[in-house]
Design a protein around this motif. Structure first.
Motif, mmCIF file in Angstrom:
data_model
loop_
_atom_site.group_PDB
_atom_site.id
_atom_site.type_symbol
_atom_site.label_atom_id
_atom_site.label_comp_id
_atom_site.label_asym_id
_atom_site.label_seq_id
_atom_site.Cartn_x
_atom_site.Cartn_y
_atom_site.Cartn_z
ATOM 1 N N ALA A 108 49.528 73.372 160.422
ATOM 2 C CA ALA A 108 50.295 73.795 159.244
ATOM 3 C C ALA A 108 51.236 74.938 159.611
ATOM 4 N N SER A 109 50.747 75.864 160.412
ATOM 5 C CA SER A 109 51.572 76.984 160.846
ATOM 6 C C SER A 109 52.727 76.502 161.730
ATOM 7 N N ALA A 110 52.443 75.565 162.621
ATOM 8 C CA ALA A 110 53.495 75.024 163.493
ATOM 9 C C ALA A 110 54.543 74.277 162.674
ATOM 10 N N ILE A 111 54.111 73.501 161.687
ATOM 11 C CA ILE A 111 55.056 72.781 160.832
ATOM 12 C C ILE A 111 55.929 73.768 160.059
ATOM 13 N N GLY A 112 55.333 74.843 159.574
ATOM 14 C CA GLY A 112 56.110 75.877 158.894
ATOM 15 C C GLY A 112 57.171 76.482 159.798
ATOM 16 N N SER A 113 56.822 76.709 161.060
ATOM 17 C CA SER A 113 57.793 77.257 162.011
ATOM 18 C C SER A 113 58.921 76.270 162.287
ATOM 19 N N VAL A 114 58.573 75.000 162.451
ATOM 20 C CA VAL A 114 59.598 73.978 162.712
ATOM 21 C C VAL A 114 60.554 73.883 161.527
ATOM 22 N N MET A 115 60.001 73.839 160.314
ATOM 23 C CA MET A 115 60.861 73.753 159.126
ATOM 24 C C MET A 115 61.726 75.012 158.994
ATOM 25 N N GLY A 116 61.148 76.169 159.294
ATOM 26 C CA GLY A 116 61.923 77.405 159.274
ATOM 27 C C GLY A 116 63.077 77.356 160.253
ATOM 28 N N CYS A 117 62.829 76.808 161.449
ATOM 29 C CA CYS A 117 63.885 76.677 162.462
ATOM 30 C C CYS A 117 64.988 75.729 162.001
ATOM 31 N N LEU A 118 64.593 74.623 161.376
ATOM 32 C CA LEU A 118 65.599 73.663 160.891
ATOM 33 C C LEU A 118 66.501 74.302 159.834
ATOM 34 N N PHE A 119 65.907 75.011 158.893
ATOM 35 C CA PHE A 119 66.717 75.659 157.861
ATOM 36 C C PHE A 119 67.508 76.839 158.413
ATOM 37 N N LEU A 120 66.967 77.526 159.422
ATOM 38 C CA LEU A 120 67.727 78.589 160.074
ATOM 39 C C LEU A 120 68.938 78.001 160.789
ATOM 40 N N MET A 121 68.758 76.843 161.424
ATOM 41 C CA MET A 121 69.877 76.178 162.100
ATOM 42 C C MET A 121 70.952 75.789 161.074
ATOM 43 N N LEU A 122 70.526 75.240 159.933
ATOM 44 C CA LEU A 122 71.490 74.884 158.888
ATOM 45 C C LEU A 122 72.235 76.113 158.375
ATOM 46 N N SER A 123 71.518 77.218 158.235
ATOM 47 C CA SER A 123 72.188 78.436 157.770
ATOM 48 C C SER A 123 73.167 78.958 158.826
ATOM 49 N N MET A 124 72.800 78.816 160.102
ATOM 50 C CA MET A 124 73.707 79.259 161.165
ATOM 51 C C MET A 124 74.985 78.410 161.201
ATOM 52 N N VAL A 125 74.865 77.127 160.860
ATOM 53 C CA VAL A 125 76.070 76.284 160.759
ATOM 54 C C VAL A 125 76.997 76.872 159.698
ATOM 55 N N ASN A 126 76.442 77.325 158.592
ATOM 56 C CA ASN A 126 77.270 77.926 157.552
ATOM 57 C C ASN A 126 77.846 79.273 157.980
ATOM 58 N N VAL A 127 77.079 80.062 158.728
ATOM 59 C CA VAL A 127 77.612 81.327 159.263
ATOM 60 C C VAL A 127 78.795 81.027 160.178
#
Length: 170
Positions: A108-127
Motif C-alpha cells: 500500500a505504501s509503495a502504491i501510494g509512492s507510485v501514484m504520488g510520482c505519477l501526479f508529481l510528473m503531471l504537475s511538472m508537465v504543467n510547470v
C-alpha cells in the motif's frame, strides 16, 4: 504466521525519506509557477492560461496526498515493528509481526509512492508549460523537457514497480 526481520524497517525508512524529498519537490513546483506568468518562449500564444495553473495546483495537492498516505502507512508499520520489538529484549534487531499485514502495508505504501510520482510528473508537465511555453504551441524546449521527464520517470517507475512486485511475490 509471523516473520522476523529488521530489513523491513530499513526499507520503510528509505521509503519515508524518498517521500520527504518528493514532498519538497511538490512545494518547489508550486512556488515556481504563478498564474499570469509569461513563458520564456516570448510568444504570447505560448503563455499558459489559468486552466494550466489550476491543473498544476490540483496535481500538486493530489501528489502530496499520495506521498503523505505512503509515508503515514510506512511510519505506522515502523511503529508496529518497533513496539513489538521493544517487548522482546533478547532479540534487539528482530520483531515478530504478521507477514501478511506487513506485506500488505508495504505494498500500500509503495502504491501510494507510485501514484504520488505519477501526479508529481503531471504537475511538472504543467510547470514546464508555464515556464517554457505550452506544448500545443510547439515550444521545442518544452517538448524536449517533457519528453525527458516522461521517459526517465516512467523508466524509473517501471523498475520500482517491478522490484516491488518481485519482492511482494517472493
Amino acid at each position: 504466521m509471523s516473520s522476523t526481520t529488521s530489513v523491513h524497517v530499513t526499507a520503510l525508512d528509505g521509503l519515508v525519506n524518498v517521500n520527504s524529498l518528493f514532498t519538497i519537490a511538490v512545494f518547489v513546483g508550486l512556488s515556481l509557477a504563478t498564474p499570469g506568468q509569461h513563458s520564456l518562449e516570448n510568444r504570447s500564444a505560448c503563455d499558459a492560461g489559468v486552466d494550466v495553473a489550476k491543473k498544476l495546483l490540483v496535481f500538486e495537492v493530489v501528489s502530496f496526498s499520495f506521498f503523505l498516505f505512503s509515508s503515514l502507512v510506512a511510519q505506522g508499520l515502523k511503529l508496529a515493528i518497533n513496539l513489538l520489538n521493544s517487548k522482546d529484549v533478547d532479540e534487539i534487531f528482530r520483531a515478530h509481526i504478521n507477514l501478511k499485514v506487513l506485506r500488505f502495508g508495504m505494498m500500500a505504501s509503495a502504491i501510494g509512492s507510485v501514484m504520488g510520482c505519477l501526479f508529481l510528473m503531471l504537475s511538472m508537465v504543467n510547470v514546464i508549460q508555464i515556464r517554457l511555453g505550452m506544448l500545443s504551441c510547439g515550444s521545442r524546449s518544452a517538448v524536449h523537457a517533457v519528453a525527458a521527464l516522461i521517459v526517465l520517470v516512467t523508466s524509473a517507475l517501471l523498475v520500482y514497480i517491478s522490484t516491488a512486485v518481485y519482492a511482494f511475490l517472493h
